[in-house]
Design a protein around this motif. Structure first.
Motif, PDB file in Angstrom:
ATOM      1  N   PHE A  38     -18.930  -0.268 -22.302  1.00  0.00           N
ATOM      2  CA  PHE A  38     -18.972  -1.710 -22.552  1.00  0.00           C
ATOM      3  C   PHE A  38     -18.271  -2.072 -23.864  1.00  0.00           C
ATOM      4  O   PHE A  38     -17.559  -3.077 -23.947  1.00  0.00           O
ATOM      5  CB  PHE A  38     -20.423  -2.205 -22.575  1.00  0.00           C
ATOM      6  N   LEU A  39     -18.464  -1.253 -24.897  1.00  0.00           N
ATOM      7  CA  LEU A  39     -17.798  -1.514 -26.171  1.00  0.00           C
ATOM      8  C   LEU A  39     -16.283  -1.357 -26.039  1.00  0.00           C
ATOM      9  O   LEU A  39     -15.514  -2.167 -26.580  1.00  0.00           O
ATOM     10  CB  LEU A  39     -18.331  -0.568 -27.253  1.00  0.00           C
ATOM     11  N   ASP A  40     -15.852  -0.334 -25.317  1.00  0.00           N
ATOM     12  CA  ASP A  40     -14.411  -0.134 -25.125  1.00  0.00           C
ATOM     13  C   ASP A  40     -13.787  -1.300 -24.366  1.00  0.00           C
ATOM     14  O   ASP A  40     -12.686  -1.764 -24.701  1.00  0.00           O
ATOM     15  CB  ASP A  40     -14.150   1.170 -24.373  1.00  0.00           C
ATOM     16  N   GLU A  41     -14.468  -1.765 -23.334  1.00  0.00           N
ATOM     17  CA  GLU A  41     -13.947  -2.892 -22.551  1.00  0.00           C
ATOM     18  C   GLU A  41     -13.867  -4.158 -23.401  1.00  0.00           C
ATOM     19  O   GLU A  41     -12.910  -4.933 -23.286  1.00  0.00           O
ATOM     20  CB  GLU A  41     -14.832  -3.134 -21.328  1.00  0.00           C
ATOM     21  N   ALA A  42     -14.856  -4.365 -24.260  1.00  0.00           N
ATOM     22  CA  ALA A  42     -14.819  -5.528 -25.153  1.00  0.00           C
ATOM     23  C   ALA A  42     -13.664  -5.401 -26.141  1.00  0.00           C
ATOM     24  O   ALA A  42     -12.976  -6.387 -26.450  1.00  0.00           O
ATOM     25  CB  ALA A  42     -16.147  -5.671 -25.891  1.00  0.00           C
ATOM     26  N   GLY A  43     -13.446  -4.195 -26.635  1.00  0.00           N
ATOM     27  CA  GLY A  43     -12.321  -3.972 -27.543  1.00  0.00           C
ATOM     28  C   GLY A  43     -10.990  -4.298 -26.896  1.00  0.00           C
ATOM     29  O   GLY A  43     -10.113  -4.907 -27.515  1.00  0.00           O
ATOM     30  N   LYS A  44     -10.840  -3.910 -25.637  1.00  0.00           N
ATOM     31  CA  LYS A  44      -9.610  -4.221 -24.904  1.00  0.00           C
ATOM     32  C   LYS A  44      -9.413  -5.730 -24.749  1.00  0.00           C
ATOM     33  O   LYS A  44      -8.289  -6.211 -24.640  1.00  0.00           O
ATOM     34  CB  LYS A  44      -9.638  -3.569 -23.526  1.00  0.00           C
ATOM     35  N   ALA A  45     -10.539  -6.468 -24.722  1.00  0.00           N
ATOM     36  CA  ALA A  45     -10.482  -7.924 -24.559  1.00  0.00           C
ATOM     37  C   ALA A  45     -10.346  -8.655 -25.892  1.00  0.00           C
ATOM     38  O   ALA A  45     -10.406  -9.889 -25.928  1.00  0.00           O
ATOM     39  CB  ALA A  45     -11.734  -8.416 -23.825  1.00  0.00           C
ATOM     40  N   GLY A  46     -10.169  -7.896 -26.974  1.00  0.00           N
ATOM     41  CA  GLY A  46      -9.907  -8.528 -28.262  1.00  0.00           C
ATOM     42  C   GLY A  46     -11.114  -8.750 -29.143  1.00  0.00           C
ATOM     43  O   GLY A  46     -11.013  -9.426 -30.178  1.00  0.00           O
ATOM     44  N   TYR A  47     -12.258  -8.176 -28.777  1.00  0.00           N
ATOM     45  CA  TYR A  47     -13.457  -8.333 -29.598  1.00  0.00           C
ATOM     46  C   TYR A  47     -13.495  -7.269 -30.686  1.00  0.00           C
ATOM     47  O   TYR A  47     -13.257  -6.091 -30.418  1.00  0.00           O
ATOM     48  CB  TYR A  47     -14.721  -8.239 -28.742  1.00  0.00           C
ATOM     49  N   ILE A  48     -13.804  -7.684 -31.908  1.00  0.00           N
ATOM     50  CA  ILE A  48     -13.923  -6.769 -33.038  1.00  0.00           C
ATOM     51  C   ILE A  48     -15.355  -6.252 -33.097  1.00  0.00           C
ATOM     52  O   ILE A  48     -16.310  -7.026 -33.108  1.00  0.00           O
ATOM     53  CB  ILE A  48     -13.571  -7.471 -34.368  1.00  0.00           C
ATOM     54  N   GLU A  49     -15.505  -4.923 -33.144  1.00  0.00           N
ATOM     55  CA  GLU A  49     -16.840  -4.337 -33.108  1.00  0.00           C
ATOM     56  C   GLU A  49     -17.552  -4.488 -34.450  1.00  0.00           C
ATOM     57  O   GLU A  49     -16.971  -4.284 -35.508  1.00  0.00           O
ATOM     58  CB  GLU A  49     -16.760  -2.861 -32.717  1.00  0.00           C
ATOM     59  N   ILE A  50     -18.829  -4.841 -34.364  1.00  0.00           N
ATOM     60  CA  ILE A  50     -19.696  -5.004 -35.525  1.00  0.00           C
ATOM     61  C   ILE A  50     -20.912  -4.100 -35.338  1.00  0.00           C
ATOM     62  O   ILE A  50     -21.441  -3.980 -34.230  1.00  0.00           O
ATOM     63  CB  ILE A  50     -20.178  -6.466 -35.666  1.00  0.00           C
ATOM     64  N   GLN A  51     -21.361  -3.470 -36.418  1.00  0.00           N
ATOM     65  CA  GLN A  51     -22.633  -2.748 -36.387  1.00  0.00           C
ATOM     66  C   GLN A  51     -23.573  -3.466 -37.365  1.00  0.00           C
ATOM     67  O   GLN A  51     -23.577  -3.186 -38.559  1.00  0.00           O
ATOM     68  CB  GLN A  51     -22.463  -1.286 -36.776  1.00  0.00           C
ATOM     69  N   PRO A  52     -24.383  -4.397 -36.865  1.00  0.00           N
ATOM     70  CA  PRO A  52     -25.196  -5.232 -37.754  1.00  0.00           C
ATOM     71  C   PRO A  52     -26.585  -4.635 -37.993  1.00  0.00           C
ATOM     72  O   PRO A  52     -27.005  -3.698 -37.301  1.00  0.00           O
ATOM     73  CB  PRO A  52     -25.313  -6.530 -36.951  1.00  0.00           C
ATOM     74  N   PRO A  53     -27.335  -5.188 -38.955  1.00  0.00           N
ATOM     75  CA  PRO A  53     -28.750  -4.823 -39.093  1.00  0.00           C
ATOM     76  C   PRO A  53     -29.523  -5.231 -37.840  1.00  0.00           C
ATOM     77  O   PRO A  53     -29.127  -6.162 -37.133  1.00  0.00           O
ATOM     78  CB  PRO A  53     -29.219  -5.633 -40.305  1.00  0.00           C
ATOM     79  N   ILE A  54     -30.628  -4.544 -37.595  1.00  0.00           N
ATOM     80  CA  ILE A  54     -31.461  -4.916 -36.445  1.00  0.00           C
ATOM     81  C   ILE A  54     -32.749  -5.596 -36.888  1.00  0.00           C
ATOM     82  O   ILE A  54     -33.632  -5.847 -36.070  1.00  0.00           O
ATOM     83  CB  ILE A  54     -31.765  -3.708 -35.537  1.00  0.00           C
ATOM     84  N   VAL A  55     -32.847  -5.899 -38.181  1.00  0.00           N
ATOM     85  CA  VAL A  55     -33.903  -6.783 -38.676  1.00  0.00           C
ATOM     86  C   VAL A  55     -33.232  -7.938 -39.403  1.00  0.00           C
ATOM     87  O   VAL A  55     -32.180  -7.762 -40.033  1.00  0.00           O
ATOM     88  CB  VAL A  55     -34.898  -6.061 -39.606  1.00  0.00           C
ATOM     89  N   VAL A  56     -33.830  -9.123 -39.299  1.00  0.00           N
ATOM     90  CA  VAL A  56     -33.249 -10.308 -39.928  1.00  0.00           C
ATOM     91  C   VAL A  56     -34.340 -11.084 -40.647  1.00  0.00           C
ATOM     92  O   VAL A  56     -35.532 -10.969 -40.327  1.00  0.00           O
ATOM     93  CB  VAL A  56     -32.560 -11.226 -38.893  1.00  0.00           C
ATOM     94  N   ASN A  57     -33.917 -11.899 -41.607  1.00  0.00           N
ATOM     95  CA  ASN A  57     -34.869 -12.748 -42.305  1.00  0.00           C
ATOM     96  C   ASN A  57     -35.072 -14.063 -41.556  1.00  0.00           C
ATOM     97  O   ASN A  57     -34.386 -14.341 -40.557  1.00  0.00           O
ATOM     98  CB  ASN A  57     -34.427 -12.986 -43.750  1.00  0.00           C
ATOM     99  N   ALA A  58     -36.007 -14.856 -42.032  1.00  0.00           N
ATOM    100  CA  ALA A  58     -36.353 -16.097 -41.344  1.00  0.00           C
ATOM    101  C   ALA A  58     -35.183 -17.076 -41.323  1.00  0.00           C
ATOM    102  O   ALA A  58     -35.008 -17.824 -40.348  1.00  0.00           O
ATOM    103  CB  ALA A  58     -37.577 -16.738 -42.006  1.00  0.00           C
ATOM    104  N   ASP A  59     -34.373 -17.092 -42.386  1.00  0.00           N
ATOM    105  CA  ASP A  59     -33.222 -18.000 -42.413  1.00  0.00           C
ATOM    106  C   ASP A  59     -32.259 -17.690 -41.270  1.00  0.00           C
ATOM    107  O   ASP A  59     -31.698 -18.608 -40.655  1.00  0.00           O
ATOM    108  CB  ASP A  59     -32.486 -17.875 -43.752  1.00  0.00           C
ATOM    109  N   SER A  60     -32.065 -16.404 -40.980  1.00  0.00           N
ATOM    110  CA  SER A  60     -31.177 -16.022 -39.880  1.00  0.00           C
ATOM    111  C   SER A  60     -31.766 -16.435 -38.539  1.00  0.00           C
ATOM    112  O   SER A  60     -31.048 -16.908 -37.646  1.00  0.00           O
ATOM    113  CB  SER A  60     -30.927 -14.511 -39.917  1.00  0.00           C
TER     114      SER A  60
END
Length: 430
Positions: free
Chosen positions: A190-212
């Protein structure tokens, strides 16, 4: 979040949109917001007048002092004290009204796009496309929660719900052997297919604060569905949409950088409070699951073209996985709080003989962007809110369920779709 100026200038349209989403007491809510907004603007105008008068008085005092008229200057100083007290009171009133107005605004969902059908529940969603032949299974075919007990003899079951329940609780399965490798293969595919479609891969945090959580609309609407760490006031993410979209909070994006296209793989966490029954058995509904999310940020005039592109991307994934699917346009009553238009994808689960939702692709228009303060400068140097979009591409559990069930063979094995074989290194699960 809807803008007060839009609500004020489009009162009837706003009420009609809220009613289409079956928001209770829409007219009273809109009237209250219009009233508060008028008080806010009147208070701001009065404050501006007082500040202007205070500035004029200060200039007058300076001129009097310069000309030697100290007695008149001292008399005028008494007036400035009164003006300062008045301006302070107006500032406090304005702040209080703004807080009250915001509290009312965040209660309103996004307005639905004109193409959204009327309706209250999932039964009212509109089936706009159905593709792929439903497989005819051999005699003795099983739903995935029974099938997995017969697969992977050395490590049976290959997806262990009981072991996950021992470690964590219900809804946290353990994947073993080929099931674990299949998960990893699908994520990479799925990540490879998204890359082919022009999406830039991000590895984000999996916890967020209330503002987010507030910025993307999960808070305060879905607070009860999110896992919350009270000690640090952090939330486990329900979807990568939250951290990825928040990368652009309080950002003015250069027009030349549009559209923004990001993809992220993350585990996702949902309490799913109140979920029970046969429809949530096995992989059908989990508290923790893996998902690849695609996110776009685009100009308002380009966002529905981008939505169509994202829908076609998800279609392509399902077709490569050889899964029968259908696309539903969600009705007003079944849409998410923040969405203006949502398409749900469902795959056919042959072992259960039912459709399983595996993706939602949505355009939020400027609803999230207003909360995010996410903008760009037009060619005329005007600052304008952007549109945000996101989609599952794809969520793994129900895809795994459909792959296992639909590809059962007469000899008891499960065939792996050809597109995944290079990723997982095997073509069957025995």
């Amino acid at each position: 979040m809807l803008q007060p100026i839009f609500i004020r200038d489009n009162k009837d349209l706003t009420i009609a949109g809220l009613n289409k989403k079956h928001f209770k007491n829409a007219e009273q809510a809109v009237d209250r917001i219009v009233e508060l907004d008028q008080i806010r603007r009147d208070t701001q105008q009065e404050l501006d007048n007082v500040l202007a008068e205070s500035n004029a008085k200060a200039r007058e005092i300076g001129a009097l002092m310069k000309s030697g008229q100290k007695e008149m200057a001292e008399a005028s100083k008494a007036d400035t004290v009164l003006l300062k007290e008045r301006s302070k009171a107006l500032e406090e009133k304005h702040k209080e009204i703004e807080t009250t107005l915001l509290d009312e605004l965040v209660k309103l969902p996004n307005l639905p796009h004109e193409s959204v059908p009327e309706g209250r529940t999932a039964e009212d969603n509109v089936n706009i496309l159905e593709e792929g032949a439903k497989p005819v299974l051999p005699a003795g075919a099983l739903p995935h929660w029974e099938l997995i007990r017969k697969l992977g003899k050395n490590l049976a079951p290959i997806i262990d719900f009981e072991l996950g329940n021992k470690i964590s609780g219900a809804g946290f399965p353990v994947y073993k052997g080929k099931a674990a490798r299949l998960q990893r293969a699908m994520i990479a595919f799925f990540l490879d297919e998204a890359g082919k479609a022009g999406y830039i891969e991000i590895q984000p945090p999996i916890v967020v604060n209330a503002d987010s959580g507030f910025a993307t609309g999960q808070l305060p609407d879905k607070e009860g569905q999110m896992y919350h760490d009270a000690a640090d006031d952090l939330y486990l993410i329900p979807t990568a949409e939250v951290p990825v979209t928040n990368l652009y909070r309080d950002v003015i994006v250069a027009e030349t950088d549009l559209p923004v296209k990001n993809v992220a793989y993350t585990p996702c966490f949902r309490r799913e409070a109140g979920s029970w029954g046969a429809h949530v058995r096995g992989l059908n509904r989990l508290h923790q699951f893996d998902k690849i999310e695609i996110v776009q940020i685009n100009k308002p005039e380009e966002s529905y073209k981008a939505l169509e592109e994202m829908v076609n991307h998800v279609k392509g994934l399902l077709e490569k996985l050889e899964l029968p699917y259908r696309i539903l346009r969600l009705c007003g009553g079944d849409m998410g709080f923040t969405s203006a238009l949502t398409y749900d994808f469902e795959v056919w689960s042959a072992g259960q003989e039912r459709w399983l939702e595996c993706s939602s692709v949505s355009n939020f228009e400027n609803y999230q962007a207003n909360r995010l303060k996410l903008r760009y400068k037009t060619a005329e140097k005007k600052t304008q809110l952007l549109h945000t979009l996101n989609g599952s591409a794809l969520a793994l559990p129900r895809i795994v369920a459909a792959l296992l069930e639909n590809n059962q063979q007469e000899d008891g094995t499960v065939r792996i779709p050809a597109v995944l074989v290079p990723y997982c290194g095997f073509d069957t699960i025995e």
